[in-house]
Write a protein that holds these residues in place. Sequence first.
Motif, PDB file in Angstrom:
ATOM      1  N   ALA A  96      -0.969   3.355   9.102  1.00  0.00           N
ATOM      2  CA  ALA A  96      -1.122   4.792   8.860  1.00  0.00           C
ATOM      3  C   ALA A  96      -0.237   5.214   7.695  1.00  0.00           C
ATOM      4  O   ALA A  96       0.872   4.698   7.520  1.00  0.00           O
ATOM      5  N   PHE A  97      -0.757   6.160   6.906  1.00  0.00           N
ATOM      6  CA  PHE A  97      -0.032   6.719   5.762  1.00  0.00           C
ATOM      7  C   PHE A  97      -0.311   8.223   5.706  1.00  0.00           C
ATOM      8  O   PHE A  97      -1.294   8.695   6.272  1.00  0.00           O
ATOM      9  N   ASN A  98       0.523   8.967   5.007  1.00  0.00           N
ATOM     10  CA  ASN A  98       0.260  10.402   4.849  1.00  0.00           C
ATOM     11  C   ASN A  98      -0.169  10.708   3.413  1.00  0.00           C
ATOM     12  O   ASN A  98       0.309  11.630   2.772  1.00  0.00           O
ATOM     13  N   SER A  99      -1.121   9.922   2.929  1.00  0.00           N
ATOM     14  CA  SER A  99      -1.630  10.080   1.563  1.00  0.00           C
ATOM     15  C   SER A  99      -2.922  10.895   1.558  1.00  0.00           C
ATOM     16  O   SER A  99      -3.565  11.080   2.598  1.00  0.00           O
ATOM     17  N   THR A 118       0.836  -1.206   0.000  1.00  0.00           N
ATOM     18  CA  THR A 118       0.000   0.000   0.000  1.00  0.00           C
ATOM     19  C   THR A 118       0.867   1.251   0.000  1.00  0.00           C
ATOM     20  O   THR A 118       0.588   2.228  -0.711  1.00  0.00           O
ATOM     21  N   TYR A 119       1.923   1.229   0.774  1.00  0.00           N
ATOM     22  CA  TYR A 119       2.867   2.351   0.856  1.00  0.00           C
ATOM     23  C   TYR A 119       3.456   2.677  -0.516  1.00  0.00           C
ATOM     24  O   TYR A 119       3.596   3.854  -0.899  1.00  0.00           O
ATOM     25  N   GLN A 120       3.772   1.645  -1.278  1.00  0.00           N
ATOM     26  CA  GLN A 120       4.334   1.843  -2.611  1.00  0.00           C
ATOM     27  C   GLN A 120       3.274   2.276  -3.629  1.00  0.00           C
ATOM     28  O   GLN A 120       3.590   2.941  -4.617  1.00  0.00           O
ATOM     29  N   CYS A 129       2.392   8.816  -1.203  1.00  0.00           N
ATOM     30  CA  CYS A 129       2.714   9.173   0.172  1.00  0.00           C
ATOM     31  C   CYS A 129       4.214   9.054   0.395  1.00  0.00           C
ATOM     32  O   CYS A 129       4.938   8.509  -0.447  1.00  0.00           O
ATOM     33  N   THR A 130       4.672   9.558   1.548  1.00  0.00           N
ATOM     34  CA  THR A 130       6.106   9.492   1.854  1.00  0.00           C
ATOM     35  C   THR A 130       6.392   8.750   3.148  1.00  0.00           C
ATOM     36  O   THR A 130       7.560   8.519   3.469  1.00  0.00           O
ATOM     37  N   GLY A 131       5.353   8.407   3.906  1.00  0.00           N
ATOM     38  CA  GLY A 131       5.574   7.763   5.190  1.00  0.00           C
ATOM     39  C   GLY A 131       4.460   6.813   5.567  1.00  0.00           C
ATOM     40  O   GLY A 131       3.329   6.937   5.081  1.00  0.00           O
ATOM     41  N   ALA A 132       4.786   5.859   6.439  1.00  0.00           N
ATOM     42  CA  ALA A 132       3.799   4.873   6.869  1.00  0.00           C
ATOM     43  C   ALA A 132       4.167   4.348   8.247  1.00  0.00           C
ATOM     44  O   ALA A 132       5.317   4.486   8.707  1.00  0.00           O
ATOM     45  N   ALA A 133       3.185   3.724   8.893  1.00  0.00           N
ATOM     46  CA  ALA A 133       3.406   3.120  10.209  1.00  0.00           C
ATOM     47  C   ALA A 133       2.517   1.892  10.346  1.00  0.00           C
ATOM     48  O   ALA A 133       1.450   1.807   9.721  1.00  0.00           O
ATOM     49  N   LEU A 134       2.950   0.954  11.176  1.00  0.00           N
ATOM     50  CA  LEU A 134       2.195  -0.264  11.452  1.00  0.00           C
ATOM     51  C   LEU A 134       2.400  -0.631  12.912  1.00  0.00           C
ATOM     52  O   LEU A 134       3.532  -0.731  13.384  1.00  0.00           O
ATOM     53  N   VAL A 135       1.289  -0.802  13.645  1.00  0.00           N
ATOM     54  CA  VAL A 135       1.331  -1.190  15.056  1.00  0.00           C
ATOM     55  C   VAL A 135       0.330  -2.316  15.270  1.00  0.00           C
ATOM     56  O   VAL A 135      -0.831  -2.198  14.869  1.00  0.00           O
ATOM     57  N   ILE A 136       0.773  -3.396  15.911  1.00  0.00           N
ATOM     58  CA  ILE A 136      -0.114  -4.523  16.185  1.00  0.00           C
ATOM     59  C   ILE A 136       0.034  -4.957  17.639  1.00  0.00           C
ATOM     60  O   ILE A 136       1.157  -5.160  18.132  1.00  0.00           O
ATOM     61  N   GLN A 143       6.391  -0.667  13.494  1.00  0.00           N
ATOM     62  CA  GLN A 143       7.339  -0.427  12.407  1.00  0.00           C
ATOM     63  C   GLN A 143       6.968   0.861  11.672  1.00  0.00           C
ATOM     64  O   GLN A 143       5.786   1.181  11.511  1.00  0.00           O
ATOM     65  N   TYR A 144       8.008   1.579  11.230  1.00  0.00           N
ATOM     66  CA  TYR A 144       7.803   2.862  10.569  1.00  0.00           C
ATOM     67  C   TYR A 144       8.606   2.910   9.274  1.00  0.00           C
ATOM     68  O   TYR A 144       9.685   2.334   9.173  1.00  0.00           O
ATOM     69  N   TRP A 145       8.036   3.617   8.300  1.00  0.00           N
ATOM     70  CA  TRP A 145       8.680   3.770   6.993  1.00  0.00           C
ATOM     71  C   TRP A 145       8.710   5.246   6.606  1.00  0.00           C
ATOM     72  O   TRP A 145       7.761   5.992   6.867  1.00  0.00           O
TER      73      TRP A 145
END
Length: 334
Positions: free
Chosen positions: A306-309, A16-18, A22-29, A39-41
């Motif tokens: 989460a994404f900043n799209s 999804t990030y690709q 967007c320029t950033g993403a996050a994943l929390v479980i 994890q953060y991108w």
Amino acid sequence: MPSTTFQSVIHSVENTYQTLDCTGAALVIFHNNELQLEQYWGKHSAKEDARFVQPDTKFHIASCRKSYVAFAVAYALHHGFIQSLDDEILNYLPLSKQKELYKGTTIRHLVTHSHGLTERNGEVEREFIAGMSWAYRGLNVELISEIIQFTTKKTIADILNDKVFTPLNFTETNWYNTFDDTFVDVIGKENNRHWSASQNLDGSKMNMYVSARELARWGLLHLNNGSLNGKQVLDSNILKLATTIQNPFYSNVDLPENGIFWFVKGTQAKQSEIGALVPNGAYQILGYTTVTLLIIPSINIVAVRAFNSYGNPEGYDYLKDVRAFGDAVMLDFK
């Protein structure tokens, strides 16, 4: 037992990030109240010197804010400020103009997207008879905000700050009108660094930002029925009211199922945003920025991406994508 690599859900978020602009993403479980993955991108913006996405990064959550609006509505119902979901909105709002247009529209219709009202060129119109179909239109939150303030004498933001954010030390969650370097840019919304920014902080607007880790904490409160570290900090009846299926009966079984704004899975409706592998009883909220909070009570999971799209690029199927996220979570916990 959960996978130790989380390959499916990481791949889903990276895909999804690709795909998104967007320029950033996050994943929390979280699983069984234990943090399993964080994890953060990427970065906050496309600027060369932009800050890296990190735990305190605040994402614009768009319609995910409706999970907080849902709390305010359920709070008003639980405490008797609103008598019933089936009360007509005209009982609480004057709406003298176009009164006939609103007649028969209930609070239940507003919070389950079955109200049938839409706005075109600044004028409210009826798209379909209330309760007969489903359509995602923003007018319902504006009306609910007015009803909350009329009945409780408090704004949505007042209720959330008084009952949740302040007592539970949620310092990375709120409606904002000033920004620092912990806030992401919303990529794809030209000439507007903070999409839908507003000076208004009453909770009726879309200027809500939340860190991924605190959005997960919000999910944990729901998963645990308002309990935190063995102490009841929120009324479980309020949370249950918000996340129980509340929509009217539809003749079209393919329409989504909703609690108070939350998408709730009772069946595998064709228009559901919750994946086929996700068990019944799960509930989810999704924003236009693709930020997603998924709660699966039957296996004690809270998952946040989460994404900043901004919106959907050409060819992107948001329903297919968000369902794939839930299914990927399930694959890692099979």
